[in-house]
Write a protein that holds these residues in place. Sequence first.
Motif, short mmCIF file in Angstrom:
data_model
loop_
_atom_site.label_atom_id
_atom_site.label_comp_id
_atom_site.label_asym_id
_atom_site.label_seq_id
_atom_site.Cartn_x
_atom_site.Cartn_y
_atom_site.Cartn_z
N LYS A 44 0.83 -1.21 0.00
CA LYS A 44 0.00 0.00 0.00
C LYS A 44 0.87 1.26 0.00
CE LYS A 44 -4.32 -1.52 2.11
NZ LYS A 44 -5.31 -1.25 3.15
N HIS A 45 0.39 2.26 -0.74
CA HIS A 45 1.05 3.56 -0.74
C HIS A 45 0.15 4.65 -0.15
CE1 HIS A 45 4.33 1.89 -3.05
NE2 HIS A 45 3.47 1.40 -3.92
N SER A 46 -1.10 4.33 0.11
CA SER A 46 -2.00 5.27 0.78
C SER A 46 -3.04 4.47 1.53
CB SER A 46 -2.67 6.21 -0.24
OG SER A 46 -3.55 5.49 -1.07
N LYS A 47 -3.75 5.15 2.44
CA LYS A 47 -4.70 4.44 3.31
C LYS A 47 -5.90 3.92 2.52
CE LYS A 47 -7.16 4.84 7.67
NZ LYS A 47 -7.77 5.75 8.65
N ASN A 48 -6.44 4.76 1.62
CA ASN A 48 -7.61 4.37 0.83
C ASN A 48 -7.32 4.59 -0.65
OD1 ASN A 48 -9.55 3.68 2.95
ND2 ASN A 48 -9.34 5.82 3.53
N PRO A 49 -6.55 3.70 -1.26
CA PRO A 49 -6.17 3.90 -2.67
C PRO A 49 -7.35 3.69 -3.61
CG PRO A 49 -5.38 1.77 -1.88
CD PRO A 49 -6.00 2.46 -0.70
N ILE A 113 -8.08 -1.96 -6.87
CA ILE A 113 -7.37 -1.46 -5.69
C ILE A 113 -8.32 -0.72 -4.73
CG2 ILE A 113 -6.69 0.79 -6.61
CD1 ILE A 113 -3.87 0.24 -5.41
N ALA A 114 -9.48 -0.27 -5.26
CA ALA A 114 -10.43 0.50 -4.45
C ALA A 114 -11.39 -0.43 -3.73
CB ALA A 114 -11.19 1.48 -5.34
N LYS A 115 -11.23 -0.55 -2.41
CA LYS A 115 -12.09 -1.47 -1.65
C LYS A 115 -13.56 -1.08 -1.77
CE LYS A 115 -12.10 -1.70 2.98
NZ LYS A 115 -11.68 -2.08 4.35
N GLU A 127 -20.88 -15.41 -8.61
CA GLU A 127 -20.09 -16.37 -9.37
C GLU A 127 -18.67 -15.86 -9.64
OE1 GLU A 127 -21.20 -19.49 -10.27
OE2 GLU A 127 -22.88 -18.90 -8.98
N ILE A 128 -18.46 -14.57 -9.44
CA ILE A 128 -17.15 -13.95 -9.70
C ILE A 128 -16.33 -13.95 -8.42
CG2 ILE A 128 -16.00 -11.77 -10.32
CD1 ILE A 128 -18.49 -11.17 -12.08
N THR A 129 -15.03 -14.21 -8.54
CA THR A 129 -14.11 -14.07 -7.40
C THR A 129 -13.67 -12.61 -7.36
OG1 THR A 129 -13.35 -16.35 -7.72
CG2 THR A 129 -11.99 -14.92 -6.35
N TRP A 130 -14.21 -11.85 -6.41
CA TRP A 130 -13.91 -10.42 -6.30
C TRP A 130 -12.75 -10.21 -5.33
CZ3 TRP A 130 -16.32 -7.64 -9.84
CH2 TRP A 130 -17.58 -8.03 -10.29
N VAL A 131 -11.77 -9.43 -5.75
CA VAL A 131 -10.54 -9.29 -4.97
C VAL A 131 -10.13 -7.82 -4.90
CG1 VAL A 131 -8.12 -10.01 -4.76
CG2 VAL A 131 -9.78 -11.56 -5.81
N VAL A 132 -9.81 -7.36 -3.70
CA VAL A 132 -9.13 -6.07 -3.54
C VAL A 132 -7.63 -6.34 -3.61
CG1 VAL A 132 -8.73 -4.08 -2.03
CG2 VAL A 132 -10.98 -5.20 -2.06
N ALA A 133 -6.97 -5.72 -4.58
CA ALA A 133 -5.54 -5.94 -4.76
C ALA A 133 -4.97 -4.89 -5.69
CB ALA A 133 -5.27 -7.34 -5.33
N THR A 134 -3.67 -4.81 -5.75
CA THR A 134 -3.00 -3.89 -6.65
C THR A 134 -2.57 -4.59 -7.93
OG1 THR A 134 -1.01 -2.54 -6.96
CG2 THR A 134 -0.86 -4.29 -5.33
N GLY A 135 -2.72 -3.91 -9.05
CA GLY A 135 -2.25 -4.46 -10.31
C GLY A 135 -0.75 -4.65 -10.36
#
Length: 267
Positions: A44-49, A113-115, A127-135
């Motif tokens: 992470k580079h910021s609290k709420n990217p 990246i945006a939660k 049916e989709i695997t939803w993920v918070v993550a960075t590219g």
Amino acid sequence: MNLLMCPVCREQLKLNDRTWRCDNQHSYDVAKQGYVNLHVVQHKHSKNPGDTPESVQARRAFLSAGHYAPLQQAVVKKIRDLRIENLLDIGCGEGYYTNAMQAEVLQCVGVDIAKNAVQVAAKLNKEITWVVATGATLPVLDHSIDLCTSLFSPIPEQEILRVLKPEGYLMVVTPAPDHLYAMREALFEEVKPHEPHKFVDQLAEGFDLVDEMVVDAPMILPQQDLKNLIAMTPYAYKVKAERREALEAQDQFEVKAQYQIYLFQKK
């Protein structure tokens, strides 16, 4: 097959009940909304990217009104023609396009990246695997994906090359030269056409361009939809307040959306 990779040790994650866990016992719980957060603190580079909640809600409202449906339909048709199994949507946002893509594949992963965007997306389609993550560190196993999509989103080329199977595909959607030109003319003193071809040059080392098309979609926007469109774009932060207010005062506004779709294949 589980496609997710532990962002800490890069081992395969396995889903047991509502927890993703790797062999090294790193674990990530599925949130009640139905997504998993794999954006670990060291990345992470910021609290709420990512996008703000206001931007996410504006995009959800605008896209729900159907103005970008011609693009959604064109993307879905291309995916159907490819006849692939595993799809990774990078920068899935609130899930408008990902939700439609899922019907054409066996497994679909949406990453953003945006939660707050993924929280909205996760309610759309279980049916989709939803993920918070960075590219920058896609939490997906090496050589496991048939098609990566990036619609108006970053294109982390080396990570995409890593996760794609041999001869896998990358679909990029970006503004074509005349995209929202009338709106940009109203907001800014100087307007230049978009230059979508720069992506072809940028990706030439790792990918061959196998198909391209432009989709034109004229729109007549009621006032609230116009406000939502402005709020969901980067222009919202860059424009002078008086220009934005003058445009938003119009009862309706005529503008053309123009999308460039590129389909690349991994060399």
